[in-house]
Design a protein around this motif. Structure first.
Motif, short mmCIF file in Angstrom:
data_model
loop_
_atom_site.label_atom_id
_atom_site.label_comp_id
_atom_site.label_asym_id
_atom_site.label_seq_id
_atom_site.Cartn_x
_atom_site.Cartn_y
_atom_site.Cartn_z
N ALA A 170 0.97 -1.04 0.04
CA ALA A 170 -0.09 0.15 0.09
C ALA A 170 0.99 1.24 0.23
O ALA A 170 1.85 1.42 0.79
N ALA A 171 0.70 2.12 -0.95
CA ALA A 171 1.57 3.20 -1.01
C ALA A 171 1.74 3.99 0.11
O ALA A 171 2.93 4.24 0.37
N LEU A 172 0.88 4.31 1.05
CA LEU A 172 1.25 5.01 2.23
C LEU A 172 2.15 4.43 3.33
O LEU A 172 2.93 4.68 3.81
N ASP A 173 2.02 2.87 3.07
CA ASP A 173 3.08 2.10 3.92
C ASP A 173 4.47 1.94 3.64
O ASP A 173 5.48 2.19 4.27
N VAL A 174 4.65 2.11 2.15
CA VAL A 174 6.03 2.11 1.31
C VAL A 174 6.48 3.39 1.17
O VAL A 174 7.82 3.42 0.86
N LEU A 175 5.71 4.50 1.25
CA LEU A 175 6.42 5.87 1.14
C LEU A 175 7.42 6.11 1.74
O LEU A 175 8.72 6.65 1.45
N PRO A 176 7.50 5.61 3.28
CA PRO A 176 8.69 6.01 3.97
C PRO A 176 9.89 5.33 3.34
O PRO A 176 11.11 6.13 3.55
N ALA A 177 9.81 4.17 3.13
CA ALA A 177 10.93 3.46 2.75
C ALA A 177 11.57 4.06 1.41
O ALA A 177 12.82 4.14 0.88
N ILE A 178 10.45 4.40 0.39
CA ILE A 178 10.96 5.15 -1.02
C ILE A 178 11.88 6.47 -0.53
O ILE A 178 12.62 6.74 -1.04
N GLU A 179 11.10 7.13 0.49
CA GLU A 179 11.84 8.54 0.77
C GLU A 179 13.25 7.89 1.22
O GLU A 179 14.35 8.81 0.96
N LYS A 231 -8.28 6.52 -5.35
CA LYS A 231 -8.59 7.94 -5.45
C LYS A 231 -8.95 8.56 -4.06
O LYS A 231 -8.71 9.71 -3.85
N ALA A 232 -9.05 7.55 -3.36
CA ALA A 232 -9.76 8.03 -1.69
C ALA A 232 -8.33 8.83 -1.08
O ALA A 232 -8.53 9.74 -0.37
N ASN A 233 -7.24 8.32 -1.48
CA ASN A 233 -5.99 8.93 -0.65
C ASN A 233 -5.39 10.03 -1.73
O ASN A 233 -3.91 10.28 -1.16
N ASN A 234 -5.89 10.58 -2.76
CA ASN A 234 -5.12 11.41 -3.86
C ASN A 234 -4.56 12.61 -3.02
O ASN A 234 -3.49 13.11 -3.36
N SER A 235 -5.38 12.97 -1.90
CA SER A 235 -4.49 14.31 -1.42
C SER A 235 -3.43 14.02 -0.46
O SER A 235 -2.49 14.68 -0.44
N ARG A 236 -3.55 12.73 0.07
CA ARG A 236 -2.41 12.43 0.91
C ARG A 236 -0.89 11.84 0.15
O ARG A 236 -0.15 12.26 0.07
N TYR A 237 -1.36 11.23 -1.25
CA TYR A 237 -0.35 11.30 -2.06
C TYR A 237 0.28 12.40 -2.52
O TYR A 237 1.51 12.51 -3.04
N LEU A 238 -0.54 13.44 -3.09
CA LEU A 238 -0.24 14.63 -3.35
C LEU A 238 0.51 15.17 -2.49
O LEU A 238 1.96 15.73 -2.56
N GLU A 239 0.28 15.27 -1.13
CA GLU A 239 1.04 15.76 0.15
C GLU A 239 2.53 15.18 -0.19
O GLU A 239 3.67 15.73 0.12
N ALA A 240 2.65 13.68 -0.26
CA ALA A 240 3.73 12.91 -0.21
C ALA A 240 4.77 13.34 -1.48
O ALA A 240 5.94 13.58 -1.42
N ALA A 241 4.08 13.63 -2.67
CA ALA A 241 4.79 13.70 -3.71
C ALA A 241 5.44 15.24 -3.76
O ALA A 241 6.70 15.28 -3.97
N VAL A 242 4.69 16.25 -3.10
CA VAL A 242 5.29 17.57 -2.98
C VAL A 242 6.39 17.54 -1.94
O VAL A 242 7.45 18.11 -2.46
N HIS A 243 6.32 16.69 -1.03
CA HIS A 243 7.22 16.69 0.08
C HIS A 243 8.55 16.06 -0.35
O HIS A 243 9.74 16.50 -0.13
N LEU A 244 8.63 15.24 -1.48
CA LEU A 244 9.66 14.44 -2.20
C LEU A 244 10.07 15.41 -3.40
O LEU A 244 11.30 14.89 -3.79
#
Ligand code: SAH
Ligand code: DHB
Ligand code: MG
Length: 222
Positions: free
Chosen positions: A118-127, A143-156
């Motif tokens: 799940a993207a929200l779980d693996v994003l910390p390792a990607i970072e 799509k339910a998590n789109n704003s969270r993904y946007l937040e993560a993408a901006v952060h990176l």
């Protein structure tokens, strides 16, 4: 002719006139269909836009959330220079297995780093693993998590990076502020997030074609 038939015929014209034959991408769609994957990849013309955007940005580090069989991944990976890398995240191991075969067949396996989870779980390792800020991100998962993904993408992302979010029009369903559909609420939350974020300048472009009436949100990171 129905609207959908007309849009599909125009997509076929765009394919013939500009995109040309692509036996590798044809084989990707065949492998996806044979494995029972849903045909919810970007269209050839949309894949062409992703390819051009990655080249226009001169991207070397790309993140994708939502791989499916890797059609969009391959469009973007082909736009990378030799030292470029694309990290793509897929929740479903069956999808990931098909994508892996497609990356090998397309000759991009060396540039693509596929993470299953799940993207929200693996994003910390990607970072942790990224050796440089992102130049480009394509968000195309739940799509339910789109704003969270946007937040993560901006952060990176580095200043000047571009972020694209898929399926933001949904045949016009995005208009319904009271929608009980998580995909609509999540998409509207992404529009709000993009509008409010001090580092983002965004627009959205409606698209019609083979995949119906939908669209891309496109944001520039400042
Ligand atoms: N980008 C692809 C299409 C992706 S379809 C293309 O255009 O070719 C959406 C994908 O997101 C599906 O394969 C689905 O399994 C995956 N997905 C759904 N929820 C996810 C999550 N939480 N994390 C990562 N991937 C997810
Ligand atoms: C769906 C997901 C997509 O990413 C897409 O482009 C079209 C449809 C879906 O989940 O139905
Ligand atoms: Mg999509």
């Amino acid at each position: 002719m129905s609207s959908h038939e007309l849009w599909s015929a125009v997509d076929a014209y765009i394919g013939d006139a500009l995109l040309g034959q692509d036996s590798v991408l044809d084989a990707v769609l065949e492998r996806n269909a044979a494995a029972g994957l849903p045909a919810i990849d970007v269209s050839p013309a949309q894949g062409g836009l992703l390819h051009l955007l990655v080249r226009m940005v001169g991207a070397r580090r790309v993140l994708e959330i939502g791989t499916l069989g890797g059609y969009s991944t391959i469009c973007m990976a082909r736009a990378l220079p030799a030292e470029g890398t694309l990290v793509t995240v897929e929740l479903d191991p069956r999808h990931a297995e098909v994508a892996r075969a497609n990356f090998a067949a397309a000759g991009v396996a060396d540039r693509v780093d596929l993470r299953v989870g799940a993207a929200l779980d693996v994003l910390p390792a990607i970072e942790r693993d990224l050796d440089a800020a992102l130049d480009f991100a394509f968000i195309d998962a739940d799509k339910a998590n789109n704003s969270r993904y946007l937040e993560a993408a901006v952060h990176l992302s580095r200043p000047g990076a571009v972020i694209v979010v898929d399926n933001v029009i949904r045949g016009g369903a995005v208009l319904d502020a009271e929608s009980q559909e998580a995909a609509v609420a999540g998409t509207r939350a992404a529009f709000d997030y993009a509008a409010r974020h001090p580092r983002l300048t965004a627009t959205a472009i409606q698209t019609v074609g083979l995949k119906g009436h939908d669209g891309f949100l496109i944001a520039l990171v400042g």
